[in-house]
Each structure stands twice: as structure tokens, then as C-alpha cells.
Design a protein around this motif. Sequence first.
Motif, PDB file in Angstrom:
ATOM      1  N   GLN A   1      42.630  34.385  47.918  1.00 53.13           N
ATOM      2  CA  GLN A   1      43.388  35.213  46.977  1.00 53.13           C
ATOM      3  C   GLN A   1      43.110  34.769  45.542  1.00 53.13           C
ATOM      4  O   GLN A   1      42.916  35.593  44.652  1.00 53.13           O
TER       5      GLN A   1
ATOM      6  N   GLU B   1      41.565  36.806  42.291  1.00 49.50           N
ATOM      7  CA  GLU B   1      42.195  36.864  40.962  1.00 49.50           C
ATOM      8  C   GLU B   1      41.200  36.474  39.881  1.00 49.50           C
ATOM      9  O   GLU B   1      41.135  37.091  38.816  1.00 49.50           O
TER      10      GLU B   1
ATOM     11  N   GLN C   1      38.974  39.252  38.982  1.00 46.62           N
ATOM     12  CA  GLN C   1      39.597  40.208  38.079  1.00 46.62           C
ATOM     13  C   GLN C   1      39.572  39.702  36.642  1.00 46.62           C
ATOM     14  O   GLN C   1      39.287  40.442  35.704  1.00 46.62           O
TER      15      GLN C   1
END
Length: 314
Positions: free
Chosen positions: A139, A143, A146
Motif C-alpha cells: 500500500q 502511495e 501517486q
Amino acid sequence: MGKLQAIAVVGPTSSGKTALSVRLAELLHGEVLSADCMAAYKGFDIGTAKPSPDELARAQFHLIDVVEPEEPFNVALFQKLAREAVRQVQQRGHLPIIAGGTGLYLRALLHGFSLPPAAGNAEMRQKLLQRAADGETEQMHLELQQLDADAAAKIHRNDVIRLTRALEVILTTGQPFSQLQKAEAPEELLHVAVFGLTMPRELLAERIELRCRLMLEAGWLDEVRRLLDAGVPVSSPAMRSLGYRELAAVVMGELSLEEAVPEITKQTRQYAKRQMTWFRKEPGVQWLDATQPLENILNEVMTHIDTNDRETAR
RNA sequence: GCCACGGUAGCUCAGUUGGUAGAGCACGGGACUGAAAAUCCCGGUGUCGGCGGUUCGAUCCCGCCCUGUGGCA
């Protein structure tokens, strides 16, 4: 000395960097700057192969014993202190001789890269590390993708240390990590002659084994016991380094000394291999056969320096 | 001498109802910007103990031999 600003001596552990640096310092009015992440820690003496009393008497050393054992040392601090040391040595009219096995530190000094302006954010890092420990690395990597696709492309999702550091910097500065790294970097040391000590892997392994034995005979285990008694946590960076990690386990009764010794030499061999991987791609290194007598190596270095001077004087 | 169980990668071992084999570690290669002596990624490197036999084909089944460990003598 022409335009030569400094000499650097690189190479894997146990290849003889300190001995060569001391001789160079004697011959060239030099002072030795240690580019070694572990020699910086006070109290970690035997296992980090710090210079001997004799070597300390023969040459002025810098960047050794600069932080307390439980204090963190890092590239940023090294870069700052090393740049100061170079300036001071040069002001005295002496030649900086940079001796070190920590590739990243050498790069930070020789190639002067710019570090993100923000200091470490311990609280943020702690949080991120906790998330990683809870199994959220995948995860976290998404992130990062992004926030900073370039950084995400370079950092593997299993590389928890780099992953957390990148996120830490981005979340505290609000800027992409990869952008910050591209900031203008002062090229502080343009004229450095870099010498690399190398030898066949098997010979290096023998030297590593011999050195490990000598370190133990010199009281390495007692040193570790003393540091632990003084309250240095086993989780501290220095206590997690080569050999200290294993000897701490011996002190705590988790490992026998007989088991620890081969483990230490194995870890050290693997470390030497990683160092060679780093230095092989370092540009402009003059490689020298470290198996020959020190005076021969010294002669080769002097010849290269003379040639180098004639070229820069032209 | 007999009995039992083994001999497969550098090591410890898994496996193939017969189609030339795979894990961990070691080892090799690589990455690397505030933990860097840390952290991470990639790679199987092999007369499957030897010689015969059966078979289209044997590391696997059969025989003999060599060898290791344990037990009985």
C-alpha cells in the motif's frame, strides 16, 4: 602539488586502506579523513578497525569518534563534517587523504550531491516504519507512486528503509523526493585522484578471517559487553553492524562464540562484495593490486599523482 | 560378517506412479541520497555414488560393487 585537491583511497574492508593512507599522509603532508560510517562511533573501536595508536601518532585523522555510541550518524552529518574537515586541512596547506569503504559517504563528499533540506522527521519515520511492520508496504508503495512516480520506479516495495525515507521526505516537505535530489549540487572536489585497492576474492576472504581472529584476540567481545552494559541498545545502528550484531547475541547468550565467528566472517565477505559492486562503477578509479608490498603500492600512487599534475599544469 | 537406513548443487535436504530435477543457506551479479558495516533485487551452479540389466527412455525398477551411519555379532 599542482591542482590536486585531495586523494581518495577506496576498496573493500581489509584491503589495507588505512595503512596506505597513513604512508601517503607522511609523504605528502597529508591528513586522513575517514569516510567510514562505523569509525564515527565512539567506543566501537576494535570491530571497526580504527587506526592503531601507532597510526594515530603518525598521521592526523579526522571523522573518527565524532558521535556517541547510541547517537545516530548519517550521510548528512558526514557530508557536513567532511566538508568542514577538507576546508580546514587545505587551509593548513595540507592534502586531504580521504580513506573509506562507505560508498555513499564518498559520493556525498566527492560528487557533492544535495540532500533534501529537511532534517530527519523521527516521528513521521516511526509511524511509517510501524505501517511497514504491519505489512502495509505494498500500500505504501502505491502511495509513493501517486506522490512521486520517479522515486517509486527506483525503490523496490520490499526495500522498507528507502520506501519509508522517501515518504518521510515527501510528507514533511510537500515536495517529490526525486525532485529534491536533482537540486543544484556544489561540486566541491573536482581534482581528486582516486585509488582503489583490490585483490582476488579468496585472498580477501583469508585476510578477513585473519583480521576477525585478531580482533577477537584484542578483546572485541569484551568491548561489546562493555557497550551493552553502558546501555547501548542492540537496536542502535552501530550495534547492528558487522560482527557487533553477532557478538551482542553471544553476550546475551543467544549464540555461542564458535557459531558467531564463521557468521561474522561470512557477513564480512558479503559486505566486501557489496563494496566492490559500488566501487567498480565509481568513475576514474586507479585500481591497484593490494597484494603487493605497501611500498610498491605507494610508488604506483606517487607515479600516478606526478602524471596527473603534469596534465593539470598543461 | 549379517541386518537396517542413507549416497541428488559447495552444504543440509526434498523429489520424480520411469520422460535427465528443486528448496534453504553458501556462492555469483546488481541496486543504492539523512540506518549505507544498513536495506533490497536477480541468478541454479548437477556424471542424481559406480558398472551392468530391463525399457523407446533409468536419477527413479532389478543385480553387483564402492561408500557413510546405526544396530547385531
